[in-house]
Design a protein around this motif. Structure first.
Motif, PDB file in Angstrom:
ATOM      1  N   ARG A 276      -4.446  -6.252  -5.783  1.00  0.00           N
ATOM      2  CA  ARG A 276      -5.459  -5.969  -4.468  1.00  0.00           C
ATOM      3  C   ARG A 276      -4.196  -6.738  -3.876  1.00  0.00           C
ATOM      4  NH1 ARG A 276     -11.170  -8.790  -5.792  1.00  0.00           N
ATOM      5  NH2 ARG A 276     -12.123  -6.842  -5.417  1.00  0.00           N
ATOM      6  N   ASP A 277      -3.230  -8.092  -4.650  1.00  0.00           N
ATOM      7  CA  ASP A 277      -2.088  -8.384  -4.198  1.00  0.00           C
ATOM      8  C   ASP A 277      -0.849  -6.922  -2.655  1.00  0.00           C
ATOM      9  OD1 ASP A 277       0.562  -9.677  -3.592  1.00  0.00           O
ATOM     10  OD2 ASP A 277       0.405 -10.826  -5.072  1.00  0.00           O
ATOM     11  N   LYS A 278      -0.871  -6.990  -2.237  1.00  0.00           N
ATOM     12  CA  LYS A 278      -0.362  -6.699  -1.270  1.00  0.00           C
ATOM     13  C   LYS A 278       1.083  -6.220  -1.438  1.00  0.00           C
ATOM     14  CE  LYS A 278      -3.442  -6.315   2.388  1.00  0.00           C
ATOM     15  NZ  LYS A 278      -3.924  -7.174   4.011  1.00  0.00           N
ATOM     16  N   ASN A 287       6.990   6.963  -1.338  1.00  0.00           N
ATOM     17  CA  ASN A 287       7.276   7.637  -0.217  1.00  0.00           C
ATOM     18  C   ASN A 287       7.299   6.584   0.348  1.00  0.00           C
ATOM     19  OD1 ASN A 287       7.866  10.230  -0.785  1.00  0.00           O
ATOM     20  ND2 ASN A 287       7.038  10.684   1.496  1.00  0.00           N
ATOM     21  N   LEU A 288       7.273   5.354   0.536  1.00  0.00           N
ATOM     22  CA  LEU A 288       6.788   4.465   1.402  1.00  0.00           C
ATOM     23  C   LEU A 288       7.984   3.897   2.102  1.00  0.00           C
ATOM     24  CD1 LEU A 288       4.861   1.765   2.032  1.00  0.00           C
ATOM     25  CD2 LEU A 288       6.878   0.708   1.016  1.00  0.00           C
ATOM     26  N   GLY A 289       8.102   4.074   3.244  1.00  0.00           N
ATOM     27  CA  GLY A 289       8.802   4.380   4.714  1.00  0.00           C
ATOM     28  C   GLY A 289       9.561   5.526   4.750  1.00  0.00           C
ATOM     29  N   LEU A 290       8.810   6.325   4.080  1.00  0.00           N
ATOM     30  CA  LEU A 290       8.962   8.083   4.884  1.00  0.00           C
ATOM     31  C   LEU A 290       7.425   8.564   4.868  1.00  0.00           C
ATOM     32  CD1 LEU A 290      11.301   9.604   1.577  1.00  0.00           C
ATOM     33  CD2 LEU A 290      12.006   8.598   3.860  1.00  0.00           C
ATOM     34  N   SER A 291       6.675   8.983   4.442  1.00  0.00           N
ATOM     35  CA  SER A 291       5.881   8.752   5.052  1.00  0.00           C
ATOM     36  C   SER A 291       4.339   8.215   4.837  1.00  0.00           C
ATOM     37  CB  SER A 291       5.374  10.382   4.017  1.00  0.00           C
ATOM     38  OG  SER A 291       4.814  10.312   3.077  1.00  0.00           O
ATOM     39  N   ILE A 292       5.045   6.778   4.080  1.00  0.00           N
ATOM     40  CA  ILE A 292       3.912   5.676   4.769  1.00  0.00           C
ATOM     41  C   ILE A 292       4.338   4.038   5.324  1.00  0.00           C
ATOM     42  CG2 ILE A 292       2.742   3.929   3.243  1.00  0.00           C
ATOM     43  CD1 ILE A 292       2.180   5.944   1.180  1.00  0.00           C
ATOM     44  N   ASP A 293       3.364   3.660   6.393  1.00  0.00           N
ATOM     45  CA  ASP A 293       3.857   2.999   7.192  1.00  0.00           C
ATOM     46  C   ASP A 293       3.457   1.943   6.173  1.00  0.00           C
ATOM     47  OD1 ASP A 293       3.084   0.978   9.280  1.00  0.00           O
ATOM     48  OD2 ASP A 293       5.547   1.677   9.724  1.00  0.00           O
ATOM     49  N   GLU A 294       3.714   1.097   6.262  1.00  0.00           N
ATOM     50  CA  GLU A 294       3.960  -0.760   5.161  1.00  0.00           C
ATOM     51  C   GLU A 294       3.144  -0.984   5.649  1.00  0.00           C
ATOM     52  OE1 GLU A 294       5.705  -4.047   2.011  1.00  0.00           O
ATOM     53  OE2 GLU A 294       6.141  -2.349   3.018  1.00  0.00           O
ATOM     54  N   GLN A 295       2.984  -1.651   6.814  1.00  0.00           N
ATOM     55  CA  GLN A 295       1.951  -1.981   7.606  1.00  0.00           C
ATOM     56  C   GLN A 295       0.740  -1.368   8.130  1.00  0.00           C
ATOM     57  OE1 GLN A 295       2.391  -5.690   8.349  1.00  0.00           O
ATOM     58  NE2 GLN A 295       0.039  -5.571   9.353  1.00  0.00           N
ATOM     59  N   ALA A 296       0.743   0.004   7.939  1.00  0.00           N
ATOM     60  CA  ALA A 296      -0.348   0.726   8.827  1.00  0.00           C
ATOM     61  C   ALA A 296      -1.316   0.675   7.748  1.00  0.00           C
ATOM     62  CB  ALA A 296      -0.546   1.628   9.336  1.00  0.00           C
ATOM     63  N   ASP A 299      -3.232  -2.380   7.208  1.00  0.00           N
ATOM     64  CA  ASP A 299      -4.696  -2.870   8.509  1.00  0.00           C
ATOM     65  C   ASP A 299      -4.863  -1.636   7.340  1.00  0.00           C
ATOM     66  OD1 ASP A 299      -2.989  -4.504   9.787  1.00  0.00           O
ATOM     67  OD2 ASP A 299      -1.709  -2.709  11.082  1.00  0.00           O
ATOM     68  N   ASP A 300      -5.163  -0.583   7.314  1.00  0.00           N
ATOM     69  CA  ASP A 300      -5.735   0.263   7.113  1.00  0.00           C
ATOM     70  C   ASP A 300      -7.162   0.018   5.850  1.00  0.00           C
ATOM     71  OD1 ASP A 300      -7.802   2.847   6.440  1.00  0.00           O
ATOM     72  OD2 ASP A 300      -7.092   3.093   4.796  1.00  0.00           O
ATOM     73  N   TYR A 301      -6.240  -1.115   5.244  1.00  0.00           N
ATOM     74  CA  TYR A 301      -7.321  -1.233   3.764  1.00  0.00           C
ATOM     75  C   TYR A 301      -7.951  -2.509   4.304  1.00  0.00           C
ATOM     76  CZ  TYR A 301      -8.020  -5.078  -0.461  1.00  0.00           C
ATOM     77  OH  TYR A 301      -8.628  -5.376  -1.285  1.00  0.00           O
ATOM     78  N   ASP A 302      -7.796  -3.639   5.220  1.00  0.00           N
ATOM     79  CA  ASP A 302      -8.037  -5.087   5.902  1.00  0.00           C
ATOM     80  C   ASP A 302      -9.403  -4.195   6.622  1.00  0.00           C
ATOM     81  OD1 ASP A 302      -6.718  -6.496   4.358  1.00  0.00           O
ATOM     82  OD2 ASP A 302      -4.976  -6.726   6.483  1.00  0.00           O
ATOM     83  N   ASN A 303      -9.266  -3.663   7.343  1.00  0.00           N
ATOM     84  CA  ASN A 303     -10.379  -2.954   8.563  1.00  0.00           C
ATOM     85  C   ASN A 303     -11.428  -1.784   7.811  1.00  0.00           C
ATOM     86  OD1 ASN A 303      -9.250  -4.157  10.941  1.00  0.00           O
ATOM     87  ND2 ASN A 303      -7.342  -3.149  10.092  1.00  0.00           N
TER      88      ASN A 303
END
Length: 571
Positions: A276-278, A287-296, A299-303
């Motif tokens: 659970r620790d981000k 693929n973080l930074g390529l197809s995955i936006d870290e902040q998005a 946010d998806d987890y939190d919401n």
């Protein structure tokens, strides 16, 4: 620094977690035909993303992890024999790491590299939506490059792409039992393999596909997937277990499957505060930074991911490859939270009987299209802790009527926790025989030792009578709200480890399926609340618990050593 000197089995990667932590691809070093690898990369890198603004080429749009996979799969070579080494590859990577787009590009690359004429390749999705997306991505890449249009012929109505020079075709299909029609493909790519664990005949089809692996023109298989959003079952469970064994050096000396598994170690998956620790998420998101936006993602987890325990379970399985056990679930039985921590290693029926001073038995019967289950609770002599064991039976009609769960049932059968019988009489006799084992060990009380849900038990009641087990030993256990005491007590005993179980997959599965509802002023597990999910072994356990709550004493005991010398097989 420790230097390894032992010769590892092929494709073993014991330092896979260290590689993940250092940003490397978690795979064994694979010798390559460098010239072929360069050609593979050159073609792959020129392909362009059809659904991204600016249509960037793979040379900059694809993560290095996938290029490592690409070269290992298409250009491996034994330096001594000059034969290919990687004939199968299993990659597990979380959702949104562009795996479907990348495998579509890999399929085109393989089609371009294949020189054999008039052969078949398959790119397979588990559903029509996924297979259409795979085809759309491959078609889009071709349409962006005039040179590729002269190399490949695209037949949209057939979902087929053919290399004009060789006549070899790539067919994009939805998985079913007819995807292979005689000819063995030289290459098969299966996207979202975990979904096939829910299909009853997936193993048969994969065996047919793999039949090409022993021909002169060998067939290759690439499987790529996220983790399942349910407990792994069927072909997904067996392939994942095989891949992990190979990765850990326990898959034999010369396996043909290369595993690339982006996951946390098992202990860290069980430690919810860790995953659970981000700050730990980037480790398994190549693929973080390529197809995955870290902040998005955060946010998806939190919401969305944190709205309930059940939502979090699904979110974590898809985005972090957390394997689903029984520790989460929005309306799950409250005892499930503590279930995984209440394991008594190596507990079998034999060891339960050896350690117990008294036992009670619960039985939840079923019809021709349902399971029958029996659970034994033993009160341990040394500390009064309850020990739990269960077994189930199914008739062939169960696999036809409940096709969705048949892969799980076959897994339980293979593990020895479920028996398939032909008739209700055989089912009743087998269950009664287990009851006789416990009685003959001198571990049943004289009154209320065997508790039954009274629905549909005529055959079983007759089988018990034939073995001289009747009232008052055999008692009906009221269901519904009357089970309230067991519902409330078992979670507390699990939490305090005063109830332990043998980590049986069958019982784990039933606990994971169980849903609770508010009945009067108490939350209780009911079959109605759990819907079509099977919870029969847990219901049998609740029946046994109701009898053990009477604090029974065993009837006069026979010689336990004589009994254990002649065990009765579970059938």
């Amino acid at each position: 620094m420790l230097v390894r000197t032992e010769v590892l089995p092929r494709f073993a990667c014991p330092d896979w977690w260290e590689k993940i932590q250092s940003g490397e691809t978690p795979m064994a070093d694979v010798p390559l035909n460098e010239k072929k690898a360069a050609k593979v990369l050159a073609f792959f890198n020129r392909l362009r993303l059809p659904d991204v603004s600016g249509n960037p080429p793979m040379s900059i749009a694809c993560g290095d992890w996938f290029k490592d996979l690409l070269c290992a799969f298409l250009a491996s070579e034994d330096p001594e024999t000059h034969r290919e080494l990687v004939w199968e590859l299993l990659c597990m990577v979380p959702k949104k790491n562009s795996k479907s787009t990348y495998v579509a590009a890999l399929a085109l690359t393989a089609l371009y590299m294949e020189e054999a004429p008039n052969r078949q390749m398959l790119l397979v999705g588990p559903s029509q939506n996924i297979s259409e997306r795979l085809f759309g991505q491959a078609q889009g890449m071709i349409n962006l490059d005039e040179k590729l249009k002269s190399i490949f012929k695209v037949q949209e109505h057939l979902k087929t792409i053919t290399r004009l020079k060789t006549g070899t075709a790539l067919d994009v299909k939805t998985f079913d039992t007819s995807i292979v029609t005689g000819e063995i493909p030289v290459l098969t790519i299966v996207d979202e393999l975990h979904e096939l664990g829910k299909k009853a005949k997936a193993l048969k089809v994969m065996q047919q596909i793999r039949g090409g692996g022993i021909t002169m023109q060998r067939g290759k298989v690439l499987m790529i997937t996220t983790q399942s959003d349910e407990t792994p079952a069927g072909i997904w469970k067996s392939e994942l277990e095989k891949a992990r064994k190979i990765r850990d050096g326990q898959g034999g000396k010369s396996p043909i499957m290369l595993p690339i598994l982006y996951e946390f170690p098992e202990a860290m998956q069980r430690e919810k505060t860790y995953w659970r620790d981000k700050r730990n998420w980037p480790l398994i998101l190549p693929n973080l930074g390529l197809s995955i936006d870290e902040q998005a993602l955060e946010d998806d987890y939190d919401n969305n991911g944190r709205v309930s325990k059940e939502a979090e379970q699904i979110w974590a399985s898809q985005h972090l490859n957390i394997e689903i056990g029984v520790g989460l679930g929005g309306s799950s039985w409250s005892g499930a939270t503590h279930w995984e921590d209440a394991v008594c290693p190596d507990l079998t029926l034999d060891t339960l009987l050896e350690q117990s001073e008294v036992c009670t038995i619960g039985v939840d019967w079923g019809g021709a299209d349902d399971l029958a289950a029996l659970a034994v609770i033993g009160r341990r002599k040394t500390d009064k802790v309850w020990l739990a064991w269960a077994h189930a039976w199914a008739r062939p009609s169960v696999f036809e009527q409940r096709e969705k769960i048949s892969p799980q049932l076959r897994d339980f059968e293979a593990a020895g926790h479920l028996s398939v019988v032909q008739t209700g009489e055989q089912q009743a006799a087998a269950a009664a025989e287990i009851c006789a084992r416990v009685r003959d060990a001198g571990l049943l009380p004289e009154v209320a030792g065997i508790g039954l849900d009274s629905a549909g038990i005529a055959l079983f009641f007759d089988a018990l009578a034939e073995l001289e087990m009747e009232d008052p030993l055999v008692q009906a256990v009221k269901q519904g709200w009357a089970l309230q005491t067991a519902h409330q007590t078992l979670p507390l005993k699990l939490e305090s480890k005063r109830l332990l179980h043998g980590n049986q997959p069958l019982l784990n599965w039933a606990v994971g399926n169980a849903k609770q509802e508010l009945v009067r002023n108490n939350y209780m597990v009911t079959k109605e609340a759990s819907g079509s999910a099977k919870i029969d072994p847990l219901m049998a356990l609740l029946d046994a618990a109701m009898l053990m709550l009477n604090n029974p004493e065993a009837a006069p005991r026979k010689n336990i050593n004589d009994f254990l010398a002649n065990p009765v097989m579970v059938v």
